[in-house]
Write a protein that holds these residues in place. Structure first.
Motif, PDB file in Angstrom:
ATOM      1  N   HIS A  97      17.448  18.957 -53.435  1.00 33.06           N
ATOM      2  CA  HIS A  97      17.085  17.546 -53.218  1.00 33.06           C
ATOM      3  C   HIS A  97      15.639  17.436 -52.753  1.00 33.06           C
ATOM      4  CE1 HIS A  97      17.162  13.441 -51.897  1.00 33.06           C
ATOM      5  NE2 HIS A  97      17.195  13.733 -50.611  1.00 33.06           N
ATOM      6  N   HIS A 152      20.930   6.465 -48.009  1.00 35.15           N
ATOM      7  CA  HIS A 152      20.176   7.588 -48.575  1.00 35.15           C
ATOM      8  C   HIS A 152      19.891   7.344 -50.057  1.00 35.15           C
ATOM      9  CE1 HIS A 152      19.723  12.215 -49.124  1.00 35.15           C
ATOM     10  NE2 HIS A 152      18.562  11.642 -48.915  1.00 35.15           N
ATOM     11  N   HIS A 156      16.152   6.554 -52.087  1.00 33.63           N
ATOM     12  CA  HIS A 156      15.666   7.353 -53.217  1.00 33.63           C
ATOM     13  C   HIS A 156      15.699   6.574 -54.530  1.00 33.63           C
ATOM     14  CE1 HIS A 156      14.915  11.193 -51.281  1.00 33.63           C
ATOM     15  NE2 HIS A 156      15.943  10.903 -50.499  1.00 33.63           N
ATOM     16  N   HIS A 173      12.249   8.240 -43.954  1.00 37.37           N
ATOM     17  CA  HIS A 173      12.839   9.278 -44.801  1.00 37.37           C
ATOM     18  C   HIS A 173      11.839   9.765 -45.845  1.00 37.37           C
ATOM     19  CE1 HIS A 173      16.058  11.798 -46.185  1.00 37.37           C
ATOM     20  NE2 HIS A 173      15.918  11.363 -47.421  1.00 37.37           N
ATOM     21  N   HIS A 177      10.396  13.628 -46.591  1.00 35.69           N
ATOM     22  CA  HIS A 177      10.274  14.313 -47.888  1.00 35.69           C
ATOM     23  C   HIS A 177       8.835  14.620 -48.271  1.00 35.69           C
ATOM     24  CE1 HIS A 177      14.269  14.605 -49.669  1.00 35.69           C
ATOM     25  NE2 HIS A 177      14.567  13.448 -49.112  1.00 35.69           N
TER      26      HIS A 177
HETATM   27 ZN   LIG Z   1      16.549  12.385 -49.094  1.00 38.15          ZN
END
Ligand SMILES: [Zn+2]
Ligand SMILES: [Zn+2]
Length: 220
Positions: A97, A152, A156, A173, A177
């Protein structure tokens, strides 16, 4: 390219994003189990103020549960113990991921892990509490799990934040990443990050060169 990869069309509205979300197995499974447990709880009846206790504990623990699972399990570095390589499925998928945050199937909890998680949580709730309170607590835990998957996924997806609260978790978040994977471990809530020192100003930490690998060289 991975044939199972499903990239999100650009700038979906919330309804369209939800339809894509329910095309994946994890949200559907959680929702079916949640509705079944909720139906059982309503059928049994016998409500009391004690029904608030379990959900209260679940909600109070959630920031720390999410943080601890992310730090200790999802970012678990493979190691060899007594000649056996320890590298859990959820850690492997989380590295995948991080390697490709746009690959939507990798956003969701792997189904074997989801089944195990629901079984463990259900066993704890029903073993530790009377049936009525156990089912109420399980409903709360499943709601938290569903909220985690939805949040989540939405972060994304190409759905753009419009409200300040969602923008706050979206940005945090994305920092995890794309800025530095050693910070911003919460997904739905960042209380634990604030208390444990993992919610810095974005520019206060360097851009990490291992944000996509988590520092693990994958075997070819
Ligand atoms: Zn994530
Ligand atoms: Zn991570």
């Amino acid at each position: 390219m991975n044939p199972s990869r499903r990239a999100m069309p650009t700038h979906l509205g919330l309804g369209a994003a939800a339809r894509v979300f329910f095309g994946f197995g994890s949200p559907r499974i959680i929702l079916v189990v949640l509705l079944a447990v909720l139906g059982g709880r309503v059928a049994i009846g016998g409500w009391s103020w004690w029904d608030l206790l379990g959900p209260g504990v679940v909600l109070a623990a959630q920031p720390f549960t999410e943080w601890t699972i992310h730090v200790c399990l999802l970012h678990f570095r493979p190691r060899t113990v007594a000649g056996r390589r320890i590298d859990p499925l959820v850690a492997r998928q989380h590295r995948a991921h991080h390697a490709d945050p746009r690959d939507l199937p990798l956003v969701f909890i792997p189904l074997p892990a989801l089944a195990g998680l629901i079984a463990v949580v259900a066993t704890i709730c029903l073993a530790a509490l009377p049936l009525e309170r156990g089912l109420t607590t399980l409903v709360a835990a499943l709601c938290v799990l569903f909220t985690y998957e939805w949040t989540h996924y939405l972060i994304h997806s190409s759905y753009l934040p419009r409200h300040c609260l969602y923008r706050y978790v979206w940005r945090a978040h994305r920092n995890h990443h794309f800025r530095n994977e050693h910070y911003w471990f919460g997904v739905t809530v960042h209380l634990a990050d604030h208390l444990l020192g993992t919610f810095p100003e974005r520019t206060a930490v360097p851009v990490s060169r291992t944000a996509r690998t988590l520092g693990v060289e994958e075997a070819a």
